[in-house]
Design an enzyme around this catalytic site. Structure first.
Site, mmCIF file in Angstrom:
data_model
loop_
_atom_site.group_PDB
_atom_site.id
_atom_site.type_symbol
_atom_site.label_atom_id
_atom_site.label_comp_id
_atom_site.label_asym_id
_atom_site.label_seq_id
_atom_site.Cartn_x
_atom_site.Cartn_y
_atom_site.Cartn_z
ATOM 1 N N ARG A 11 0.859 -1.186 0.000
ATOM 2 C CA ARG A 11 0.000 0.000 0.000
ATOM 3 C C ARG A 11 0.891 1.230 0.000
ATOM 4 O O ARG A 11 1.685 1.425 0.923
ATOM 5 C CB ARG A 11 -0.934 0.004 1.217
ATOM 6 C CG ARG A 11 -1.771 1.254 1.255
ATOM 7 C CD ARG A 11 -2.811 1.305 2.371
ATOM 8 N NE ARG A 11 -3.388 2.621 2.342
ATOM 9 C CZ ARG A 11 -3.440 3.476 3.371
ATOM 10 N NH1 ARG A 11 -3.012 3.104 4.564
ATOM 11 N NH2 ARG A 11 -3.948 4.672 3.235
ATOM 12 N N HIS B 137 -3.040 11.040 0.662
ATOM 13 C CA HIS B 137 -2.582 10.763 2.025
ATOM 14 C C HIS B 137 -1.957 12.067 2.571
ATOM 15 O O HIS B 137 -0.780 12.128 2.925
ATOM 16 C CB HIS B 137 -1.579 9.596 2.024
ATOM 17 C CG HIS B 137 -1.430 8.907 3.342
ATOM 18 N ND1 HIS B 137 -1.604 7.563 3.515
ATOM 19 C CD2 HIS B 137 -1.123 9.383 4.570
ATOM 20 C CE1 HIS B 137 -1.391 7.223 4.782
ATOM 21 N NE2 HIS B 137 -1.098 8.324 5.452
ATOM 22 N N GLU C 84 -7.896 8.570 6.203
ATOM 23 C CA GLU C 84 -8.178 9.137 7.531
ATOM 24 C C GLU C 84 -8.730 10.566 7.484
ATOM 25 O O GLU C 84 -8.010 11.534 7.711
ATOM 26 C CB GLU C 84 -6.926 9.068 8.414
ATOM 27 C CG GLU C 84 -6.429 7.645 8.604
ATOM 28 C CD GLU C 84 -5.444 7.492 9.755
ATOM 29 O OE1 GLU C 84 -4.997 8.523 10.297
ATOM 30 O OE2 GLU C 84 -5.143 6.348 10.119
ATOM 31 N N ASN D 261 -7.928 1.552 9.048
ATOM 32 C CA ASN D 261 -6.647 1.739 9.732
ATOM 33 C C ASN D 261 -6.928 1.558 11.219
ATOM 34 O O ASN D 261 -7.696 2.329 11.797
ATOM 35 C CB ASN D 261 -6.110 3.152 9.497
ATOM 36 C CG ASN D 261 -5.734 3.411 8.040
ATOM 37 O OD1 ASN D 261 -5.821 2.519 7.202
ATOM 38 N ND2 ASN D 261 -5.316 4.627 7.752
ATOM 39 N N GLU E 96 -4.094 -0.315 7.600
ATOM 40 C CA GLU E 96 -2.948 0.011 8.466
ATOM 41 C C GLU E 96 -3.135 -0.640 9.821
ATOM 42 O O GLU E 96 -4.266 -0.691 10.337
ATOM 43 C CB GLU E 96 -2.828 1.525 8.726
ATOM 44 C CG GLU E 96 -2.260 2.318 7.587
ATOM 45 C CD GLU E 96 -2.071 3.790 7.945
ATOM 46 O OE1 GLU E 96 -1.788 4.119 9.125
ATOM 47 O OE2 GLU E 96 -2.211 4.615 7.019
HETATM 48 C C1 NOJ Z 1 -2.108 6.818 10.322
HETATM 49 C C2 NOJ Z 1 -1.610 7.502 9.102
HETATM 50 O O1 NOJ Z 1 -2.329 7.129 7.964
HETATM 51 C C3 NOJ Z 1 -0.119 7.354 8.884
HETATM 52 O O2 NOJ Z 1 0.264 8.303 7.963
HETATM 53 C C4 NOJ Z 1 0.595 7.477 10.214
HETATM 54 O O3 NOJ Z 1 1.970 7.506 10.062
HETATM 55 C C5 NOJ Z 1 0.190 6.316 11.096
HETATM 56 N N1 NOJ Z 1 -1.245 6.336 11.299
HETATM 57 C C6 NOJ Z 1 0.843 6.304 12.475
HETATM 58 O O4 NOJ Z 1 0.465 7.423 13.179
#
Ligand code: NOJ
Length: 478
Positions: free
Chosen positions: A110, A154, A197, A324, A384
């Protein structure tokens, strides 16, 4: 403990090992038989990263600035003034990253595409050199038999877009960008995620001020920004479908995971109800195609302005929901109007290296179960899961991150339960392939299963990488 003779003990162990189909020396007495730790055949194992966190090369290949370049270069905004200028230098070292993936044995990766590499101004003229970079990365993945799962946004929003997500025009610009990328790369990408997110690039960026662009706007404006975020997702889904009809389309969302304090009927129902309410502005709305009445009532005069056609786009059907998952929110049944109450974390509640990363591995099971029971998605991916740890390199040059292995092993144990229950979990992406730029925390928090020496860019596999390789090979929790 009941006394057992050596002979009896040997017999039981041999029988269990035979059942599990493994030979005795491999049989770990401390664990359940392998069969009960097994993932379904064809389960997708992967690692995740994101463009601004790993690429560097911010001035190369015609890339325009993103809001994160501006924010991280503003004094006082990130830990130690860290920026993504160089990060893991994946812009140049991507072949090495693919080698790491290959040596883990993952089937999928990903990654995200940086919008300002494709449209340096956010809209208008595309930049062929930016597209060529991703073609090189995607070709390298393909040559190594690794399937890309690509996120289109992102958080590295082109800085040139006036007002950023405050403007409705940004949602339209996102759809143009998504459609363009899908058209250009449809031959190389079969799995797209629109956004990553929502709460982070809306509330945390425009309400709390912790993330780029670092604003603290009133709630009515934040709600409108949330609306633009989910509208971008919906219009993006439509644009991808029009440009790449064979692609699977979803998103990656850090829905709040409501875990029942006790697994009994009343608390289970409370957790399900809480999942719908707590995720009202984002996942609930886009999976139901309408803002929940309770959310609109709660927000009152601050509720978002919605234009005709918005909700239809926002509710566009998805091929998969990406979750995630990091930490639990404990919920109990309550006699209140909402029917549930959220339990605050006690002072002694354990967390990983990031203070927000409370440890509660059962959350991954409840993330899947609540979402499936409420909305019945066709497929779920864990897009994630992972943790920060205070990694150190030993004099022998090793990183023995037993705490990360503990975190991951326990989450996978609970994810396996979800697959055994029959929920359609298709894959798991570990965050992250390697240490990288952890947003406002800069390089102070390491989430990788490969250690990165940010002075030399050398990558070193941690114990967790060795462990993940074994898990993938066995398709089981080890
Ligand atoms: C969520 C995010 O999508 C990612 O960019 C981040 O590094 C991780 N969580 C850890 O915080």
């Amino acid at each position: 403990m009941k006394n057992v003779t050596r002979r009896e003990f040997g017999k039981v162990a041999a029988a269990a090992a035979a059942l599990a189909g493994v030979s005795l020396p491999e049989f770990s007495l401390a664990q359940q038989p392998l069969a009960s730790r097994q993932f379904p055949p064809g389960f997708v194992w992967g690692c995740a990263t994101a463009s601004y966190q790993i690429e560097g090369g911010v001035h190369e290949g015609g890339r325009g600035p993103s809001v994160w370049d501006v924010f991280s270069h503003t004094p006082g905004k990130t830990f130690d003034g860290d920026t993504g200028d160089v990060a893991d230098d994946s812009y140049h070292l991507y072949k090495e990253d693919v080698r790491l993936l290959k040596s883990l044995g993952v089937g999928a990766y990903r990654m995200s595409i940086a919008w300002p590499r494709i449209f340096p101004q956010g809209t208008g003229q595309p930049n062929p050199a930016g597209l060529d970079y991703y073609k090189r990365v995607l070709d390298e993945l393909q040559a190594n038999g690794i399937t890309p799962y690509v996120t289109l946004f992102h958080w590295d929003l082109p800085a040139a877009l006036p007002g950023g997500w405050q403007s409705r025009a940004t949602a339209l610009a996102f759809a143009d960008y998504a459609g363009y990328v899908a058209r250009q790369l449809a031959d190389r990408i079969r799995h797209f995620m629109t956004t990553n997110e929502f709460i982070c690039f809306t509330d945390l960026s425009y309400g709390v001020g912790q993330f780029a662009p670092g604003l603290k706007l009133p709630q009515a404006q934040v709600n409108q920004i949330r609306h633009h975020g989910i509208l971008a997702h919906g219009l993006g889904v439509q644009a991808i479908r029009a440009s790449a009809p064979a692609a699977q389309v979803g998103l990656a969302e850090n829905a709040k995971v409501c875990v029942p304090v006790i697994e009994d009927r009343a608390n289970l129902e409370a957790a399900r109800r809480a999942t719908r309410e707590e995720n009202a502005p984002f996942l609930t709305t886009l999976l139901e195609g309408a803002y929940p009445e309770s959310y609109l009532q709660r927000e009152g005069a601050n509720a978002p302005r919605v234009e005709p056609g918005d909700m239809k786009a926002i509710g566009s059907p998805l091929d998969f929901v990406g979750l995630n998952v990091y930490n639990p929110t404990y919920v109990r049944a309550a006699g209140s109007a909402l029917g549930y109450a959220i339990e605050p974390y006690p002072a002694s509640y354990p967390h990983m290296a990031s203070p927000w990363l409370y440890l509660g591995p059962e959350c991954i099971y409840w993330a899947v179960r609540n979402v499936c029971e409420l909305w019945h998605p066709a497929a779920i991916y864990i897009t994630e899961n992972g943790c920060s740890a205070a990694d150190v390199v030993t004099p022998a040059g090793r990183i023995e991150d037993t705490d990360r292995v503990m975190y991951l092993r326990n989450h996978l144990t609970h994810l396996q339960r979800a697959t055994a229950d029959g929920f359609p979990v298709k894959g798991y992406f570990l965050w992250s392939l390697m240490d990288n730029f952890e947003w406002a925390d800069g390089y102070s928090k390491r989430f990788g299963i490969h250690y990165v020496d940010f002075k030399t860019e050398r990558r070193i596999p941690k114990l967790s990488a060795e462990w993940y390789r074994a898990v993938i090979a066995a398709n089981a929790v080890l």
